[in-house]
Design a protein around this motif. Structure first.
Motif, PDB file in Angstrom:
ATOM      1  N   TRP A 217       0.848  -1.185   0.000  1.00 41.40           N
ATOM      2  CA  TRP A 217       0.000   0.000   0.000  1.00 41.40           C
ATOM      3  C   TRP A 217       0.883   1.234   0.000  1.00 41.40           C
ATOM      4  O   TRP A 217       1.901   1.283   0.668  1.00 41.40           O
ATOM      5  N   THR A 218       0.482   2.248  -0.760  1.00 39.37           N
ATOM      6  CA  THR A 218       1.245   3.500  -0.805  1.00 39.37           C
ATOM      7  C   THR A 218       0.544   4.557   0.042  1.00 39.37           C
ATOM      8  O   THR A 218      -0.514   4.298   0.624  1.00 39.37           O
ATOM      9  N   GLU A 219       1.137   5.753   0.088  1.00 41.32           N
ATOM     10  CA  GLU A 219       0.521   6.859   0.828  1.00 41.32           C
ATOM     11  C   GLU A 219      -0.550   7.566  -0.001  1.00 41.32           C
ATOM     12  O   GLU A 219      -1.252   8.444   0.504  1.00 41.32           O
ATOM     13  N   HIS A 220      -0.732   7.187  -1.257  1.00 47.20           N
ATOM     14  CA  HIS A 220      -1.691   7.840  -2.155  1.00 47.20           C
ATOM     15  C   HIS A 220      -3.109   7.358  -1.866  1.00 47.20           C
ATOM     16  O   HIS A 220      -3.391   6.152  -1.927  1.00 47.20           O
ATOM     17  N   VAL A 221      -3.958   8.326  -1.535  1.00 50.25           N
ATOM     18  CA  VAL A 221      -5.368   8.008  -1.260  1.00 50.25           C
ATOM     19  C   VAL A 221      -6.256   8.958  -2.068  1.00 50.25           C
ATOM     20  O   VAL A 221      -5.816  10.026  -2.509  1.00 50.25           O
ATOM     21  N   ARG A 222      -7.496   8.565  -2.257  1.00 50.75           N
ATOM     22  CA  ARG A 222      -8.484   9.406  -2.934  1.00 50.75           C
ATOM     23  C   ARG A 222      -9.866   9.048  -2.406  1.00 50.75           C
ATOM     24  O   ARG A 222     -10.051   8.007  -1.761  1.00 50.75           O
ATOM     25  N   ALA A 223     -10.815   9.910  -2.695  1.00 47.72           N
ATOM     26  CA  ALA A 223     -12.194   9.623  -2.296  1.00 47.72           C
ATOM     27  C   ALA A 223     -12.659   8.372  -3.038  1.00 47.72           C
ATOM     28  O   ALA A 223     -12.154   8.044  -4.119  1.00 47.72           O
ATOM     29  N   ALA A 224     -13.612   7.699  -2.453  1.00 48.49           N
ATOM     30  CA  ALA A 224     -14.125   6.482  -3.083  1.00 48.49           C
ATOM     31  C   ALA A 224     -14.620   6.791  -4.487  1.00 48.49           C
ATOM     32  O   ALA A 224     -15.234   7.826  -4.734  1.00 48.49           O
ATOM     33  N   SER A 225     -14.333   5.899  -5.398  1.00 46.00           N
ATOM     34  CA  SER A 225     -14.741   6.073  -6.784  1.00 46.00           C
ATOM     35  C   SER A 225     -16.252   5.991  -6.899  1.00 46.00           C
ATOM     36  O   SER A 225     -16.884   5.104  -6.343  1.00 46.00           O
ATOM     37  N   THR A 226     -16.819   6.947  -7.623  1.00 41.88           N
ATOM     38  CA  THR A 226     -18.262   6.921  -7.868  1.00 41.88           C
ATOM     39  C   THR A 226     -18.558   6.518  -9.298  1.00 41.88           C
ATOM     40  O   THR A 226     -19.690   6.589  -9.742  1.00 41.88           O
ATOM     41  N   ALA A 227     -17.522   6.120 -10.016  1.00 44.13           N
ATOM     42  CA  ALA A 227     -17.725   5.730 -11.411  1.00 44.13           C
ATOM     43  C   ALA A 227     -18.613   4.500 -11.471  1.00 44.13           C
ATOM     44  O   ALA A 227     -18.439   3.541 -10.728  1.00 44.13           O
ATOM     45  N   GLN A 228     -19.582   4.556 -12.346  1.00 45.75           N
ATOM     46  CA  GLN A 228     -20.483   3.435 -12.561  1.00 45.75           C
ATOM     47  C   GLN A 228     -19.956   2.602 -13.724  1.00 45.75           C
ATOM     48  O   GLN A 228     -19.360   3.129 -14.648  1.00 45.75           O
ATOM     49  N   PRO A 229     -20.216   1.318 -13.692  1.00 43.73           N
ATOM     50  CA  PRO A 229     -19.816   0.516 -14.847  1.00 43.73           C
ATOM     51  C   PRO A 229     -20.528   1.028 -16.097  1.00 43.73           C
ATOM     52  O   PRO A 229     -21.645   1.528 -16.017  1.00 43.73           O
TER      53      PRO A 229
END
Length: 108
Positions: free
Chosen positions: A28-40
């Motif tokens: 695991w790296t230190e890079h984080v982001r908000a949860a993906s909201t992309a839909q299939p």
């Protein structure tokens, strides 16, 4: 499956932060982001046939025609064409009068 078998990518953050954390394929790296909201991706809907703009019989049941702008019906209405009477020959004088009326016969 070992950690080396997991491909690099964004995954739910194992620390429970609610977002996603980058897995580099090893750790695991230190890079984080908000949860993906992309839909299939949704399958594309079949294209509806395009009806060209123009005057068509009024779909509301009126006697005239209504303008179709290529996407929707407009408020523009064209009245029905009146039936035009054809000129009928005057039996007595052999002339046709406008609208089919008999022309008065001339007297000499």
């Amino acid at each position: 499956m070992t950690n080396g078998d997991i491909p690099a990518g964004w995954y739910p953050d194992p620390s429970g932060g609610g977002g996603e954390r980058w897995w580099d394929g090893q750790r695991w790296t230190e890079h984080v982001r908000a949860a993906s909201t992309a839909q299939p991706a949704q399958p594309a809907q079949p294209a509806q046939p395009q009806i060209p703009a123009g005057w068509y019989p009024d779909p509301s049941g009126g006697a005239g025609q209504r303008w179709w702008d290529g996407q929707r019906w407009t408020e523009h209405v064209h009245p029905a064409e009146p039936e035009t009477a054809t000129a009928q020959p005057d039996v007595a004088g052999g002339q046709a009068a406008p609208g089919g009326a008999s022309a008065p016969a001339e007297t000499a």
